[in-house]
Enzyme design. Structure first.
Site, PDB file in Angstrom:
ATOM      1  N   ASP A 156       0.818  -1.212   0.000  1.00  0.00           N
ATOM      2  CA  ASP A 156       0.000   0.000   0.000  1.00  0.00           C
ATOM      3  C   ASP A 156       0.856   1.269   0.000  1.00  0.00           C
ATOM      4  O   ASP A 156       2.065   1.221   0.271  1.00  0.00           O
ATOM      5  CB  ASP A 156      -0.948   0.007   1.208  1.00  0.00           C
ATOM      6  CG  ASP A 156      -0.218  -0.081   2.537  1.00  0.00           C
ATOM      7  OD1 ASP A 156       0.807  -0.792   2.601  1.00  0.00           O
ATOM      8  OD2 ASP A 156      -0.635   0.583   3.501  1.00  0.00           O
ATOM      9  N   GLU A 175       0.190  -1.324   5.682  1.00  0.00           N
ATOM     10  CA  GLU A 175       1.250  -0.830   6.572  1.00  0.00           C
ATOM     11  C   GLU A 175       1.042   0.627   6.926  1.00  0.00           C
ATOM     12  O   GLU A 175       1.289   1.048   8.048  1.00  0.00           O
ATOM     13  CB  GLU A 175       2.622  -1.013   5.894  1.00  0.00           C
ATOM     14  CG  GLU A 175       3.822  -0.712   6.799  1.00  0.00           C
ATOM     15  CD  GLU A 175       4.180   0.768   6.905  1.00  0.00           C
ATOM     16  OE1 GLU A 175       4.837   1.141   7.884  1.00  0.00           O
ATOM     17  OE2 GLU A 175       3.796   1.557   6.005  1.00  0.00           O
TER      18      GLU A 175
HETATM   19 ZN    ZN Z   1       6.547   2.300   4.106  1.00  0.00          ZN
END
Ligand code: ZN
Length: 513
Positions: free
Chosen positions: A131, A197
């Site tokens: 992401d 994340e």
């Molecule tokens: Zn990162």
């Protein structure tokens, strides 16, 4: 008179002795050096992977998938599915190999296992994330999801180029070549790619860790995830590249502080108000930071930098016994470096009032702390209470916004096999670079892997100058071809070097004087 002269003489002898001790220590520190592995070759096939047009294009394409993580919104499923399909399609050897198995975790995260020959060796894990953070398109000079190159064709712009799709594709590209060349590792390893994340990894990395535990993988030899970088021209007086390996990560804590106080019409103000009380509390927190300290980790970093620093910086860094207060003062007054030496306090949200002629009866603010590994949450709370020193201010912890700092992984290159392997590999790619252990001040997915290993390292093999650093999470994020080629080769050599089972003998370092 005579006693005065004698005193002056004694003072002179004292100063001369200090200078001699400093000089001896400086010489001892700057003359120490480690034996290096031979540098990465530059000939394709000769343990070197050249960045072909195909490999570069495969990476560029990942930047066109809008795999954006937002705190409060659903992500676009099709973008994640598209990226995963692309990854698999571009690495046919990896995804059809007999020694590779893979699975999707929590639908969109990917966990790949490479079976090594020796099942007695603990496996390790190399991580990245799929992401990216959102963009403010108007601030970009190019379309952030179009993978636009510069005029010379030396680099590509795109959200996620540096954080963290470069690592993702470099790791897979390295594994593709590794397997294509018929290599089978001794030691098994995992590649772990979380999909959230940037919003704390609460689904992706959490479930990757759970999946490993369910498969009876309780311990990993080491984990390497995104993190610190290779710094160029970042510190005055140091020409060498600084290979900075994150051996710990700061924790964080968000506190809400609030005040209720008599409000009223603005024509009749009291001596104090909710706003004035809150303003004083916030000002105190901002200006009275927790103390900075040169701890063992910082000491090791400074000693490693001493040999490459020019005079007089090398003398100062080699003689911490004398200059510790000076260095501490310098660190605590440096905007970027202070984070390495202390828990930082930053007021980030400030709210009061709705109408220009009404004195509000309440005010609140959010205070963000990045917690240094030596401080506990309780110590931070005590500091906040004592600093505000006003019973009218209520302090509460925001739900779900506390993560403790991480334990410090081993960073003695003579005794830690894991640290040595990563440092050795980095130096094969960044010849002449100086490896230093450091503290990661931002957050990574490794917070969810702490149970799995005592040896967690946060490092991206990317050479950056001050300008590149500013582009992370900001506009015009970029990655150069030079960097991408080095990244592929770093992971390729890591897959080779991680097979080692004993520490390599280094030349004696004379730090004991
Ligand atoms: Zn990162």
């Amino acid at each position: 008179m005579n006693s005065c002269v004698a005193l002056l003489r004694l003072f002179g002898v004292f100063i001369a002795a200090l200078v001699v001790i400093c000089a001896i220590r400086t010489f001892a520190v700057i003359s120490s050096s480690d034996r290096k592995l031979s540098p990465c070759s530059k000939v394709e096939g000769d343990e070197f992977i050249e960045l072909t047009e195909r490999r570069w294009n495969a990476f560029k394409k990942t930047l066109t998938f809008k795999t954006i993580s937002r705190e409060s919104a659903q992500f676009d499923i099709e973008e994640f599915q598209g990226l995963l399909k692309h990854i698999i399609g571009e690495h046919p050897t990896v995804f059809s190999s007999k020694i590779v198995t893979y699975q999707f975790v929590a639908n969109y995260s990917l966990l790949i296992h490479v079976q090594g020959k020796n099942r007695d060796l603990l496996p390790y894990m190399v991580a990245a994330h799929l992401d990216v953070v959102p963009v403010v398109e108007s601030q970009w000079s190019v379309d952030p999801f179009n993978a636009t190159e510069d005029a010379e064709g030396t680099l590509v712009y795109g959200r996620g180029a540096l954080d963290d799709k470069g690592s993702l594709m470099a790791q897979l590209s390295a594994l593709e070549s590794f397997l294509k060349r018929g290599r089978i590792p001794e030691r098994s390893f995992y590649l772990a790619y979380g999909h959230d994340e940037e919003v704390m990894g609460k689904v992706g990395a959490v479930n990757i860790a759970r999946t490993l535990k369910r498969q009876s993988v309780d311990k990993l030899h080491f984990v390497i995830d995104e993190g610190m970088l290779v710094l160029k021209d970042m510190l005055p007086g140091i020409k060498q590249n600084i290979i900075s390996i994150g051996v710990s990560e700061k924790g964080f804590l968000n506190l809400n502080i609030s005040v209720e106080y008599t409000g009223g019409h603005s024509s009749m103000p009291n001596k104090e108000s909710a706003v004035s009380i809150m303003a004083r509390a916030v000002h105190r927190l901002h200006t009275q930071q927790m103390p900075a300290l040169v701890d063992q980790l910082m000491e090791e970093t400074l000693l490693k930098l001493a040999p490459v620093a020019g005079f007089p910086v090398n003398a100062v860094l080699s003689n911490l016994w004398l200059f510790r207060p000076l260095i501490t003062w310098g660190l605590s007054n440096h905007k970027t470096l202070q984070g390495m030496a202390r828990t930082t306090t930053a007021p980030t949200i400030f709210h009061a009032g709705t109408k220009s002629n009404v004195i509000p009866s309440s005010a609140w603010a959010v205070i963000n702390h990045r917690i240094h590994p030596r401080d506990s949450k309780e110590e931070v709370l005590t500091h906040v209470r004592n600093t505000i020193n006003d019973m009218r201010v209520t302090i509460t912890e925001l739900a779900g916004s506390y993560f403790p700092s991480h334990p410090i992984s081993a960073f003695d290159r003579k005794t830690s096999l894991q640290y040595q392997v990563i440092a050795d590999t980095a130096e094969q790619l960044f010849e002449g670079g100086i490896t230093v252990p450091s503290l990661m001040v931002a957050a990574t997915d490794t917070k969810h892997y702490l149970d799995l290993s005592d040896n967690i390292y946060r490092f991206n093999p990317v050479l950056v100058g001050p300008k590149d650093l500013a582009s992370i999470h900001a506009e015009d994020e970029l990655l150069s071809k030079d960097n991408y080629q080095r990244m592929i080769n770093f992971y390729y050599h890591l897959f080779i070097n991680a097979d080692r089972t004993t520490v390599r003998e280094l030349r004696h370092e004379n730090h004991e004087l």
